[in-house]
Design an enzyme around this catalytic site. Structure first.
Site, PDB file in Angstrom:
ATOM      1  N   ASP A 232     -16.914   0.504  11.618  1.00 43.05           N
ATOM      2  CA  ASP A 232     -16.389   0.473  10.245  1.00 43.05           C
ATOM      3  C   ASP A 232     -16.023  -0.958   9.836  1.00 43.05           C
ATOM      4  O   ASP A 232     -15.702  -1.795  10.688  1.00 43.05           O
ATOM      5  CB  ASP A 232     -15.158   1.394  10.154  1.00 43.05           C
ATOM      6  CG  ASP A 232     -14.813   1.758   8.717  1.00 43.05           C
ATOM      7  OD1 ASP A 232     -15.671   1.570   7.815  1.00 43.05           O
ATOM      8  OD2 ASP A 232     -13.680   2.224   8.493  1.00 43.05           O
TER       9      ASP A 232
ATOM     10  N   GLY B 183     -18.313  -3.439   4.770  1.00 40.96           N
ATOM     11  CA  GLY B 183     -18.115  -3.746   3.351  1.00 40.96           C
ATOM     12  C   GLY B 183     -16.966  -4.717   3.152  1.00 40.96           C
ATOM     13  O   GLY B 183     -17.086  -5.714   2.411  1.00 40.96           O
TER      14      GLY B 183
ATOM     15  N   HIS C 252     -23.602  -5.017   6.197  1.00 36.58           N
ATOM     16  CA  HIS C 252     -24.350  -4.096   7.062  1.00 36.58           C
ATOM     17  C   HIS C 252     -25.354  -4.868   7.924  1.00 36.58           C
ATOM     18  O   HIS C 252     -25.532  -4.577   9.101  1.00 36.58           O
ATOM     19  CB  HIS C 252     -25.071  -3.038   6.222  1.00 36.58           C
ATOM     20  CG  HIS C 252     -24.142  -2.146   5.446  1.00 36.58           C
ATOM     21  ND1 HIS C 252     -23.028  -1.559   6.013  1.00 36.58           N
ATOM     22  CD2 HIS C 252     -24.154  -1.723   4.150  1.00 36.58           C
ATOM     23  CE1 HIS C 252     -22.401  -0.823   5.110  1.00 36.58           C
ATOM     24  NE2 HIS C 252     -23.059  -0.914   3.959  1.00 36.58           N
TER      25      HIS C 252
ATOM     26  N   THR D  90     -22.664  12.218   6.782  1.00 32.55           N
ATOM     27  CA  THR D  90     -23.197  12.979   5.633  1.00 32.55           C
ATOM     28  C   THR D  90     -22.472  12.560   4.359  1.00 32.55           C
ATOM     29  O   THR D  90     -23.069  12.532   3.284  1.00 32.55           O
ATOM     30  CB  THR D  90     -23.033  14.510   5.816  1.00 32.55           C
ATOM     31  OG1 THR D  90     -21.728  14.753   6.303  1.00 32.55           O
ATOM     32  CG2 THR D  90     -24.041  15.061   6.788  1.00 32.55           C
TER      33      THR D  90
ATOM     34  N   ARG E  64     -22.475   7.388  -1.427  1.00 30.22           N
ATOM     35  CA  ARG E  64     -22.319   5.974  -1.819  1.00 30.22           C
ATOM     36  C   ARG E  64     -23.343   5.621  -2.900  1.00 30.22           C
ATOM     37  O   ARG E  64     -24.318   6.356  -3.096  1.00 30.22           O
ATOM     38  CB  ARG E  64     -22.510   5.077  -0.602  1.00 30.22           C
ATOM     39  CG  ARG E  64     -21.369   5.237   0.377  1.00 30.22           C
ATOM     40  CD  ARG E  64     -21.367   4.154   1.410  1.00 30.22           C
ATOM     41  NE  ARG E  64     -20.232   4.359   2.300  1.00 30.22           N
ATOM     42  CZ  ARG E  64     -19.801   3.481   3.178  1.00 30.22           C
ATOM     43  NH1 ARG E  64     -20.415   2.316   3.299  1.00 30.22           N
ATOM     44  NH2 ARG E  64     -18.758   3.732   3.940  1.00 30.22           N
TER      45      ARG E  64
ATOM     46  N   LEU F 258     -29.006   2.896  30.003  1.00 30.56           N
ATOM     47  CA  LEU F 258     -28.092   3.378  28.963  1.00 30.56           C
ATOM     48  C   LEU F 258     -28.806   4.317  27.987  1.00 30.56           C
ATOM     49  O   LEU F 258     -29.930   4.052  27.574  1.00 30.56           O
ATOM     50  CB  LEU F 258     -27.562   2.151  28.190  1.00 30.56           C
ATOM     51  CG  LEU F 258     -26.716   2.435  26.951  1.00 30.56           C
ATOM     52  CD1 LEU F 258     -25.325   2.924  27.336  1.00 30.56           C
ATOM     53  CD2 LEU F 258     -26.591   1.171  26.085  1.00 30.56           C
TER      54      LEU F 258
ATOM     55  N   ARG G 291     -12.655   2.732  17.017  1.00 30.63           N
ATOM     56  CA  ARG G 291     -12.923   2.564  15.582  1.00 30.63           C
ATOM     57  C   ARG G 291     -12.485   1.164  15.176  1.00 30.63           C
ATOM     58  O   ARG G 291     -11.346   0.764  15.410  1.00 30.63           O
ATOM     59  CB  ARG G 291     -12.187   3.595  14.737  1.00 30.63           C
ATOM     60  CG  ARG G 291     -12.539   3.417  13.236  1.00 30.63           C
ATOM     61  CD  ARG G 291     -12.062   4.537  12.349  1.00 30.63           C
ATOM     62  NE  ARG G 291     -12.612   4.341  11.010  1.00 30.63           N
ATOM     63  CZ  ARG G 291     -12.917   5.304  10.166  1.00 30.63           C
ATOM     64  NH1 ARG G 291     -12.718   6.555  10.491  1.00 30.63           N
ATOM     65  NH2 ARG G 291     -13.425   5.023   8.976  1.00 30.63           N
TER      66      ARG G 291
ATOM     67  N   GLU H 219      -9.782   9.261  24.724  1.00 37.96           N
ATOM     68  CA  GLU H 219      -8.809   8.199  24.437  1.00 37.96           C
ATOM     69  C   GLU H 219      -9.287   7.485  23.178  1.00 37.96           C
ATOM     70  O   GLU H 219     -10.474   7.146  23.057  1.00 37.96           O
ATOM     71  CB  GLU H 219      -8.753   7.197  25.597  1.00 37.96           C
ATOM     72  CG  GLU H 219      -8.243   7.771  26.898  1.00 37.96           C
ATOM     73  CD  GLU H 219      -6.804   8.247  26.806  1.00 37.96           C
ATOM     74  OE1 GLU H 219      -6.001   7.626  26.069  1.00 37.96           O
ATOM     75  OE2 GLU H 219      -6.492   9.247  27.465  1.00 37.96           O
TER      76      GLU H 219
HETATM   77  C1  IPE Z   1     -17.311   6.425   8.829  1.00 38.83           C
HETATM   78  O1  IPE Z   1     -17.010   5.304   8.050  1.00 38.83           O
HETATM   79  C2  IPE Z   1     -18.788   6.589   8.926  1.00 38.83           C
HETATM   80  C3  IPE Z   1     -19.491   5.542   9.633  1.00 38.83           C
HETATM   81  C4  IPE Z   1     -18.983   4.552  10.274  1.00 38.83           C
HETATM   82  C5  IPE Z   1     -20.916   5.681   9.649  1.00 38.83           C
HETATM   83  P1  IPE Z   1     -16.624   5.439   6.508  1.00 38.83           P
HETATM   84  O2  IPE Z   1     -16.276   4.092   6.048  1.00 38.83           O
HETATM   85  O3  IPE Z   1     -17.686   6.163   5.776  1.00 38.83           O
HETATM   86  O4  IPE Z   1     -15.342   6.374   6.588  1.00 38.83           O
HETATM   87  P2  IPE Z   1     -14.211   6.673   5.523  1.00 38.83           P
HETATM   88  O5  IPE Z   1     -14.896   7.202   4.309  1.00 38.83           O
HETATM   89  O6  IPE Z   1     -13.493   5.400   5.240  1.00 38.83           O
HETATM   90  O7  IPE Z   1     -13.321   7.670   6.197  1.00 38.83           O
HETATM   91  C1  IPE Z   2     -19.332   0.932   8.037  1.00 34.87           C
HETATM   92  O1  IPE Z   2     -18.844  -0.005   7.160  1.00 34.87           O
HETATM   93  C2  IPE Z   2     -20.798   1.202   7.862  1.00 34.87           C
HETATM   94  C3  IPE Z   2     -21.115   2.514   7.277  1.00 34.87           C
HETATM   95  C4  IPE Z   2     -20.265   3.445   6.947  1.00 34.87           C
HETATM   96  C5  IPE Z   2     -22.520   2.785   7.026  1.00 34.87           C
HETATM   97  P1  IPE Z   2     -18.376   0.383   5.710  1.00 34.87           P
HETATM   98  O2  IPE Z   2     -19.552   0.275   4.805  1.00 34.87           O
HETATM   99  O3  IPE Z   2     -17.692   1.690   5.694  1.00 34.87           O
HETATM  100  O4  IPE Z   2     -17.348  -0.788   5.397  1.00 34.87           O
HETATM  101  P2  IPE Z   2     -15.952  -0.655   4.643  1.00 34.87           P
HETATM  102  O5  IPE Z   2     -15.173   0.421   5.310  1.00 34.87           O
HETATM  103  O6  IPE Z   2     -16.277  -0.327   3.223  1.00 34.87           O
HETATM  104  O7  IPE Z   2     -15.336  -1.990   4.818  1.00 34.87           O
HETATM  105 MG    MG Z   3     -15.753   2.264   5.900  1.00 40.54          MG
END
Ligand code: IPE
Ligand code: IPE
Ligand code: MG
Length: 246
Positions: free
Chosen positions: A19, A22, A36, A65, A70, A130, A187, A206
């Site tokens: 995560d 963005g 990304h 999903t 987005r 792996l 995470r 964990e």
């Molecule tokens: C979870 O991240 C999904 C992935 C990492 C692929 P999101 O950024 O979509 O999760 P939320 O919406 O903040 O919970």
């Molecule tokens: C995780 O990063 C990648 C995917 C969910 C595909 P995000 O795109 O959710 O990035 P943030 O959470 O908006 O920073």
């Molecule tokens: Mg995110």
């Protein structure tokens, strides 16, 4: 840092919610897709790191999903990135004896992605290093609902009895039936939630949360996380004294 990791105390399976792409891009006044793209470097690092340490399974949450909701341009960009990354990386993965696997509603992906994924799985299916599992268009609730439907059908058709329904049977009906449950879930980027990832399989994992955004996550961050895991006591409901041999 890798030298500090105890080989006999490794998690067999690490699951990662990648995560923060963005936010990482936003901090640099770049668009989200740039984040990304940079995240792919972190994937390479972490795959290498897991292989070096001797982790057996690595599951990466790449697209949920819910992520279909987005903006279309971002969804398209992510799908294109998936295709181009598979294209450029698959030979290297294969050379490194890595087996690729996929979980999620794969049918919902664009045809070109399905084709690439099938080819990559086929190419690497006999590899013994792996196992890299990509969670794509994945939803744990969807997976559990599917499992319940299958079990209900089998019960109705008399293939199984109600008393046969147990943890093992449920595991057999999940998309991870052939994979041990993750002992460790990471995470990145500071959010403390599961976001519909492996709900059943993470029951006793964990959990590790770091503020580092995914594009900044490097091997050293992975090794630091593994060391943190190794310093924990997994009690599974028991008390400390019961775990230590007298
Ligand atoms: C979870 O991240 C999904 C992935 C990492 C692929 P999101 O950024 O979509 O999760 P939320 O919406 O903040 O919970
Ligand atoms: C995780 O990063 C990648 C995917 C969910 C595909 P995000 O795109 O959710 O990035 P943030 O959470 O908006 O920073
Ligand atoms: Mg995110």
């Amino acid at each position: 840092m890798i030298d500090l990791i105890q080989k006999e105390k490794l998690p067999r399976h690490i699951a990662i919610i990648m995560d923060g792409n963005g936010r990482w891009a936003k901090e640099r006044n770049q668009n989200r897709l740039f984040g990304h793209q940079q995240g792919v470097l972190s994937v390479q690092e972490v795959v290498e790191g897991c292989a070096e340490v001797g982790i057996e399974y690595l599951t990466l949450y790449a697209f949920s999903t819910e992520n279909w909701k987005r903006p279309q341009a971002e969804v398209n960009g992510l799908m294109e990135l998936l295709v181009s990354t598979l294209q450029s990386e698959i030979e290297k993965l294969h050379e490194n004896n890595i087996r690729l696997d996929v979980i999620g509603d794969i049918e919902s992906l664009p045809a070109i992605c399905i084709k690439q994924l099938d080819a990559a799985k086929e190419l690497t299916k006999n590899n013994t290093g792996l196992t890299l599992v990509l969670a794509l268009s994945y939803s744990a609730k969807w997976e559990i609902i599917n499992a319940i439907k299958e079990i209900a059908r089998d019960t109705k058709e008399g293939k199984i009895k109600e008393e046969d329904i147990n943890d093992d049977l449920i595991n057999q009906h999940l998309s991870t039936s052939h994979i041990p449950n993750p002992e460790f879930m990471i995470r990145t980027s500071g959010e403390h939630r599961i976001s519909n990832f492996l709900l059943y399989q993470l029951a006793y994992a964990e959990l590790y949360f770091t503020n580092t955004h995914w594009p900044d996550f490097r091997k050293e961050n992975l090794f630091e996380a593994i060391l943190n895991y190794q310093n924990r006591e997994r009690r599974f409901g028991q008390i400390s004294e019961q775990l230590k041999p007298a």
